[in-house]
Design a protein around this motif. Structure first.
Motif, PDB file in Angstrom:
ATOM      1  N   ILE A 172     -10.856  -5.246  -3.218  1.00  0.00           N
ATOM      2  CA  ILE A 172      -9.828  -4.408  -2.583  1.00  0.00           C
ATOM      3  C   ILE A 172      -8.503  -4.621  -3.295  1.00  0.00           C
ATOM      4  N   LEU A 173      -7.833  -3.507  -3.608  1.00  0.00           N
ATOM      5  CA  LEU A 173      -6.564  -3.607  -4.341  1.00  0.00           C
ATOM      6  C   LEU A 173      -5.496  -4.284  -3.483  1.00  0.00           C
ATOM      7  N   GLU A 174      -4.741  -5.177  -4.125  1.00  0.00           N
ATOM      8  CA  GLU A 174      -3.668  -5.878  -3.411  1.00  0.00           C
ATOM      9  C   GLU A 174      -2.575  -4.901  -2.995  1.00  0.00           C
ATOM     10  N   THR A 175      -2.254  -3.981  -3.898  1.00  0.00           N
ATOM     11  CA  THR A 175      -1.261  -2.965  -3.541  1.00  0.00           C
ATOM     12  C   THR A 175      -1.850  -1.575  -3.782  1.00  0.00           C
ATOM     13  N   PHE A 176      -1.499  -0.677  -2.875  1.00  0.00           N
ATOM     14  CA  PHE A 176      -2.024   0.689  -2.965  1.00  0.00           C
ATOM     15  C   PHE A 176      -0.930   1.638  -2.512  1.00  0.00           C
ATOM     16  N   GLU A 177      -0.460   2.454  -3.441  1.00  0.00           N
ATOM     17  CA  GLU A 177       0.588   3.415  -3.082  1.00  0.00           C
ATOM     18  C   GLU A 177       0.040   4.814  -3.210  1.00  0.00           C
TER      19      GLU A 177
END
Ligand code: SIN
Ligand code: CO
Length: 392
Positions: A172-177
């Motif tokens: 799972i990506l740590e940051t997702f914008e």
């Protein structure tokens, strides 16, 4: 054939336009790709598959009893489903096209892509809130909403080394914008195409959310180099090796000089640069079945004449679920038929017919080598009598 692809499948684009503008390049949201779509499978049937041995199934629980984003692997049982909460989990089952003919039939819509690029159709079920977290896949995928609603958000192309959450079994990506305008709720029959490396996050919005992921595989350079080197290596005589006849005396006997490196480089590149061998390897590797164990070879060799007699009586052979076929023309005008990782020489007519959707009936016998090839495919488990007959 790609010319048969209905325009609505690709949002009004022709197959050629889609391949040029979107394939491997840009996502595409397609409303009503499959008009009036009804899922050929219910959540209960999917759960049933996830309870079977040899079916690859996963359960993702956002707040599992053993911790956040808990992943468990099937086969599951009724007790597993009975203990699940009302929301925030996902059941994922791989290769449903191998088990459900109506799901396999969906693949006919994707003939605008090479069949040997296909991986499988994964089916997910999730109650409200269920997701597998924002992530990236290295596959091209068509996400077809089969029932219920799912909200998809896209976060653009992310680099290979994008940070992922530590300490869990999911990537799972740590940051997702979320990118502007890349936030949609899909209804049954809607489809979202995603190229590899594109961050995405899909969250169930309904009790009956089922998503079919039609995934396409591409071998990595790492796998290809290793596998081709193995294939070609098996055929090389031990006499083919580094050779330095005619060299000049070294300035320093401990130095690996440029000339030595150039000789080694030439040996490797010349050995590998063999288009005929590359074609043989590529056909085999791209038709390797996803689950080798699903092919059931016969215990004793089949008599080709017995197969001929059965076909003449009106029986029809079927390609085994999950079997992969491809063909290629050879320089001598013959063809190689590739089936489930094997390669066999035959006429182009027979190779094309066997690798395509044509029924395998008495008409195949117009090709004089058909009996021997059919018996070989039957013995390998690539062909069999229809699914229903096997269950009797
Ligand atoms: C899902 O169906 O829940 C996940 C599919 C994906 O994101 O690849
Ligand atoms: Co994904």
């Amino acid at each position: 054939m790609s010319t048969d692809t209905p325009r609505q499948l690709l949002g009004g684009l022709s197959a050629a336009d889609f391949l040029r503008e979107h394939w491997q390049r840009q996502p595409l949201l397609i409303r009503g790709a499959f008009p009036d779509f009804e899922s050929p499978l219910s959540p209960d049937e999917l759960a049933g598959l996830a309870c079977e041995d040899n079916v690859e199934a996963r359960l993702v629980e956002e707040r599992g009893p053993e911790g956040p984003w808990q992943v468990s692997h099937g086969p599951f049982d009724e007790a597993t489903f009975a203990r699940l909460p009302e929301r925030d989990w996902t059941l994922l089952v791989q290769a449903v096209d191998h088990y459900v003919p109506e799901v396999a039939a969906l693949l006919e819509a994707f003939t605008f892509l090479p069949r040997w690029r296909l991986d499988d159709i994964m089916v997910s079920y999730a109650p409200p809130g269920g997701s597998v977290g924002p992530h990236v896949d290295q596959y091209d995928v068509f996400l077809l909403q089969a029932s219920g609603r799912r909200r998809w958000q896209l976060g653009g192309k992310v680099p290979d080394d994008a940070p992922i959450l530590a300490g869990i079994d999911l990537r799972i990506l740590e940051t997702f914008e979320v990118e502007a305008g890349q936030d949609w709720t899909l209804e049954p029959g809607d489809m979202l195409y995603l190229p590899p490396g594109w961050a995405h996050h899909g969250v169930s919005q309904s009790e009956d959310c089922m998503t079919f992921s039609v995934g396409f595989r591409a071998p990595s350079a790492d796998e290809a180099v290793t596998s081709f080197a193995d294939y070609i290596g098996e055929q090389l005589p031990p006499s083919r090796r580094y050779a330095d006849a005619g060299m000049v005396p070294p300035d320093d006997p401990a130095e690996l000089d440029d000339a030595a490196l150039a000789r080694m480089r030439a040996l490797i590149l010349e050995t590998l640069d063999d288009p005929a061998q590359l074609a043989q390897w590529f056909g085999r590797v791209m038709t390797q079945p996803k689950y080798v164990d699903q092919l059931v070879p016969t215990e004793t060799p089949t008599d080709p004449e017995a197969l001929v007699a059965a076909l003449q009586e009106g029986e029809v052979l079927e390609r085994s679920p999950g079997s992969r076929f491809a063909w290629r023309l050879r320089e001598d005008g013959q063809a190689t038929l590739f089936a489930d990782g094997d390669g066999m020489e035959c006429s182009p007519g027979l190779a094309r017919a066997l690798a395509g959707p044509q029924p395998i009936d008495v008409d195949m016998l117009i090709h004089h080598e058909a009996p021997a090839i059919l018996a070989r495919l039957f013995d390998a488990g690539s062909l069999g009598w229809p699914w229903d007959d096997e269950e009797e």
